[in-house]
Design a protein around this motif. Structure first.
Motif, PDB file in Angstrom:
ATOM      1  N   ILE A 166     -22.761 -85.083  75.340  1.00 57.61           N
ATOM      2  CA  ILE A 166     -23.510 -86.147  76.000  1.00 57.61           C
ATOM      3  C   ILE A 166     -22.634 -87.381  76.142  1.00 57.61           C
ATOM      4  CG2 ILE A 166     -25.470 -87.712  75.777  1.00 57.61           C
ATOM      5  CD1 ILE A 166     -26.949 -85.344  74.412  1.00 57.61           C
ATOM      6  N   THR A 167     -21.896 -87.727  75.099  1.00 56.68           N
ATOM      7  CA  THR A 167     -21.010 -88.878  75.153  1.00 56.68           C
ATOM      8  C   THR A 167     -19.975 -88.702  76.249  1.00 56.68           C
ATOM      9  OG1 THR A 167     -21.298 -89.236  72.807  1.00 56.68           O
ATOM     10  CG2 THR A 167     -19.424 -90.304  73.829  1.00 56.68           C
ATOM     11  N   LEU A 168     -19.369 -87.514  76.325  1.00 57.74           N
ATOM     12  CA  LEU A 168     -18.368 -87.267  77.354  1.00 57.74           C
ATOM     13  C   LEU A 168     -18.978 -87.360  78.743  1.00 57.74           C
ATOM     14  CD1 LEU A 168     -16.437 -84.303  75.737  1.00 57.74           C
ATOM     15  CD2 LEU A 168     -15.575 -86.606  76.122  1.00 57.74           C
ATOM     16  N   LEU A 169     -20.180 -86.835  78.912  1.00 55.65           N
ATOM     17  CA  LEU A 169     -20.832 -86.905  80.214  1.00 55.65           C
ATOM     18  C   LEU A 169     -21.123 -88.341  80.612  1.00 55.65           C
ATOM     19  CD1 LEU A 169     -23.363 -83.963  79.944  1.00 55.65           C
ATOM     20  CD2 LEU A 169     -21.355 -84.071  81.394  1.00 55.65           C
ATOM     21  N   GLU A 170     -21.613 -89.135  79.681  1.00 56.04           N
ATOM     22  CA  GLU A 170     -21.912 -90.531  79.987  1.00 56.04           C
ATOM     23  C   GLU A 170     -20.646 -91.282  80.351  1.00 56.04           C
ATOM     24  OE1 GLU A 170     -23.865 -91.816  76.448  1.00 56.04           O
ATOM     25  OE2 GLU A 170     -25.768 -90.920  77.029  1.00 56.04           O
ATOM     26  N   ARG A 171     -19.559 -91.050  79.621  1.00 59.21           N
ATOM     27  CA  ARG A 171     -18.302 -91.721  79.890  1.00 59.21           C
ATOM     28  C   ARG A 171     -17.799 -91.386  81.287  1.00 59.21           C
ATOM     29  NH1 ARG A 171     -15.762 -93.029  75.298  1.00 59.21           N
ATOM     30  NH2 ARG A 171     -15.520 -95.197  75.088  1.00 59.21           N
ATOM     31  N   LYS A 204     -14.541 -83.429  66.864  1.00 57.41           N
ATOM     32  CA  LYS A 204     -14.788 -84.123  68.121  1.00 57.41           C
ATOM     33  C   LYS A 204     -13.468 -84.727  68.627  1.00 57.41           C
ATOM     34  CE  LYS A 204     -17.377 -88.118  69.726  1.00 57.41           C
ATOM     35  NZ  LYS A 204     -18.310 -89.166  69.356  1.00 57.41           N
ATOM     36  N   PRO A 205     -13.211 -84.703  69.945  1.00 58.20           N
ATOM     37  CA  PRO A 205     -11.974 -85.303  70.456  1.00 58.20           C
ATOM     38  C   PRO A 205     -11.927 -86.805  70.155  1.00 58.20           C
ATOM     39  CG  PRO A 205     -13.241 -84.266  72.229  1.00 58.20           C
ATOM     40  CD  PRO A 205     -14.037 -84.131  70.989  1.00 58.20           C
ATOM     41  N   ALA A 206     -10.746 -87.320  69.898  1.00 64.05           N
ATOM     42  CA  ALA A 206     -10.573 -88.742  69.584  1.00 64.05           C
ATOM     43  C   ALA A 206     -10.786 -89.619  70.807  1.00 64.05           C
ATOM     44  CB  ALA A 206      -9.190 -88.990  69.005  1.00 64.05           C
ATOM     45  N   TYR A 207     -10.493 -89.076  71.999  1.00 65.59           N
ATOM     46  CA  TYR A 207     -10.616 -89.841  73.243  1.00 65.59           C
ATOM     47  C   TYR A 207     -11.548 -89.102  74.196  1.00 65.59           C
ATOM     48  CZ  TYR A 207      -6.481 -92.066  71.343  1.00 65.59           C
ATOM     49  OH  TYR A 207      -5.610 -92.712  70.519  1.00 65.59           O
ATOM     50  N   ALA A 208     -12.234 -89.856  75.020  1.00 66.18           N
ATOM     51  CA  ALA A 208     -13.156 -89.284  76.001  1.00 66.18           C
ATOM     52  C   ALA A 208     -12.628 -89.545  77.407  1.00 66.18           C
ATOM     53  CB  ALA A 208     -14.541 -89.913  75.848  1.00 66.18           C
ATOM     54  N   ILE A 209     -13.161 -88.827  78.354  1.00 63.40           N
ATOM     55  CA  ILE A 209     -12.813 -89.035  79.747  1.00 63.40           C
ATOM     56  C   ILE A 209     -13.100 -90.492  80.101  1.00 63.40           C
ATOM     57  CG2 ILE A 209     -13.318 -88.360  82.126  1.00 63.40           C
ATOM     58  CD1 ILE A 209     -12.057 -86.116  80.442  1.00 63.40           C
ATOM     59  N   GLY A 210     -12.119 -91.144  80.714  1.00 65.88           N
ATOM     60  CA  GLY A 210     -12.296 -92.530  81.115  1.00 65.88           C
ATOM     61  C   GLY A 210     -11.794 -93.550  80.117  1.00 65.88           C
ATOM     62  N   ASP A 211     -11.454 -93.117  78.901  1.00 61.86           N
ATOM     63  CA  ASP A 211     -10.888 -94.062  77.930  1.00 61.86           C
ATOM     64  C   ASP A 211      -9.556 -94.591  78.450  1.00 61.86           C
ATOM     65  OD1 ASP A 211     -12.933 -93.870  76.113  1.00 61.86           O
ATOM     66  OD2 ASP A 211     -11.856 -92.603  74.691  1.00 61.86           O
ATOM     67  N   GLN A 232      -1.278 -99.418  80.796  1.00 59.55           N
ATOM     68  CA  GLN A 232      -2.528 -98.736  80.472  1.00 59.55           C
ATOM     69  C   GLN A 232      -2.681 -97.512  81.363  1.00 59.55           C
ATOM     70  OE1 GLN A 232      -6.027-101.155  80.453  1.00 59.55           O
ATOM     71  NE2 GLN A 232      -4.989-102.863  79.461  1.00 59.55           N
ATOM     72  N   ARG A 233      -3.262 -96.484  80.789  1.00 56.04           N
ATOM     73  CA  ARG A 233      -3.491 -95.238  81.517  1.00 56.04           C
ATOM     74  C   ARG A 233      -4.924 -94.776  81.254  1.00 56.04           C
ATOM     75  NH1 ARG A 233       1.793 -93.806  82.634  1.00 56.04           N
ATOM     76  NH2 ARG A 233       3.320 -94.710  81.237  1.00 56.04           N
ATOM     77  N   LEU A 234      -5.441 -93.936  82.132  1.00 56.90           N
ATOM     78  CA  LEU A 234      -6.787 -93.380  81.965  1.00 56.90           C
ATOM     79  C   LEU A 234      -6.702 -91.939  81.479  1.00 56.90           C
ATOM     80  CD1 LEU A 234      -8.599 -94.538  85.227  1.00 56.90           C
ATOM     81  CD2 LEU A 234      -8.949 -95.397  82.918  1.00 56.90           C
ATOM     82  N   VAL A 235      -7.628 -91.567  80.609  1.00 57.82           N
ATOM     83  CA  VAL A 235      -7.760 -90.168  80.210  1.00 57.82           C
ATOM     84  C   VAL A 235      -8.576 -89.478  81.302  1.00 57.82           C
ATOM     85  CG1 VAL A 235      -8.693 -88.572  78.498  1.00 57.82           C
ATOM     86  CG2 VAL A 235      -7.626 -90.711  77.754  1.00 57.82           C
TER      87      VAL A 235
END
Length: 152
Positions: free
Chosen positions: A5-10, A85-92, A105-108
């Motif tokens: 859910i967190t990854l989807l929201e991100r 759980k992954p340390a970084y999410a999509i969009g971090d 800076q870069r985006l995941v």
């Protein structure tokens, strides 16, 4: 299930610097899916944003195959696992540890679980620099230890 859910929201809020809205995932991490072309089942062990769509990384017994949302059928069944759980999410927003003089800076833009560790697909350069160049890879897969979170 909380991680998914967190990854989807991100993902929904990630509006990349080039102005596109990235759609939600069709598949959750560790969800069982049916691969149409191979006529077999596997589990989603990652995904990445590539050429305007999500590419899903499906783990089979001895290999990982890539598929678009059109090449799979979701089942809604999750594989029970003990993976952290992954340390970084999509969009971090992140920076590379060894990139200190540049501090860019870069985006995941993706993540994948390989050999008991998370790897992250990070933006190498913006597609706005040369959107017509398909031969140049605009992202790179890096280990968690190579990244530092950028606080915004």
């Amino acid at each position: 299930m909380t991680e998914q859910i967190t990854l989807l929201e991100r993902c929904w809020y990630l509006s990349a610097p080039w102005g596109q809205e990235i759609p939600l995932f069709e598949v959750n991490l560790w969800e069982r899916v049916y691969l149409k072309a191979l006529r077999t089942f596997g589990y989603c062990s990652g995904f990445r944003w590539d050429r305007g769509q999500w590419v899903y990384l499906i783990e089979l017994k001895n290999e990982i195959v890539q598929a678009s949302k059109y090449g799979i059928i979701t089942t809604g069944r999750m594989e029970p696992n003990t993976v952290e759980k992954p340390a970084y999410a999509i969009g971090d927003r992140v920076m590379l540890v060894n990139d200190a003089p540049f501090t860019k800076q870069r985006l995941v833009l993706g993540l994948q679980f390989v050999d008991s560790a998370w790897f992250y697909l990070v933006e190498w350069h913006s597609p706005m620099l040369d959107p017509n160049t398909s031969s140049f890879n605009s992202s790179s897969l890096v280990a968690e230890a190579e990244l530092v979170r950028v606080m915004v």
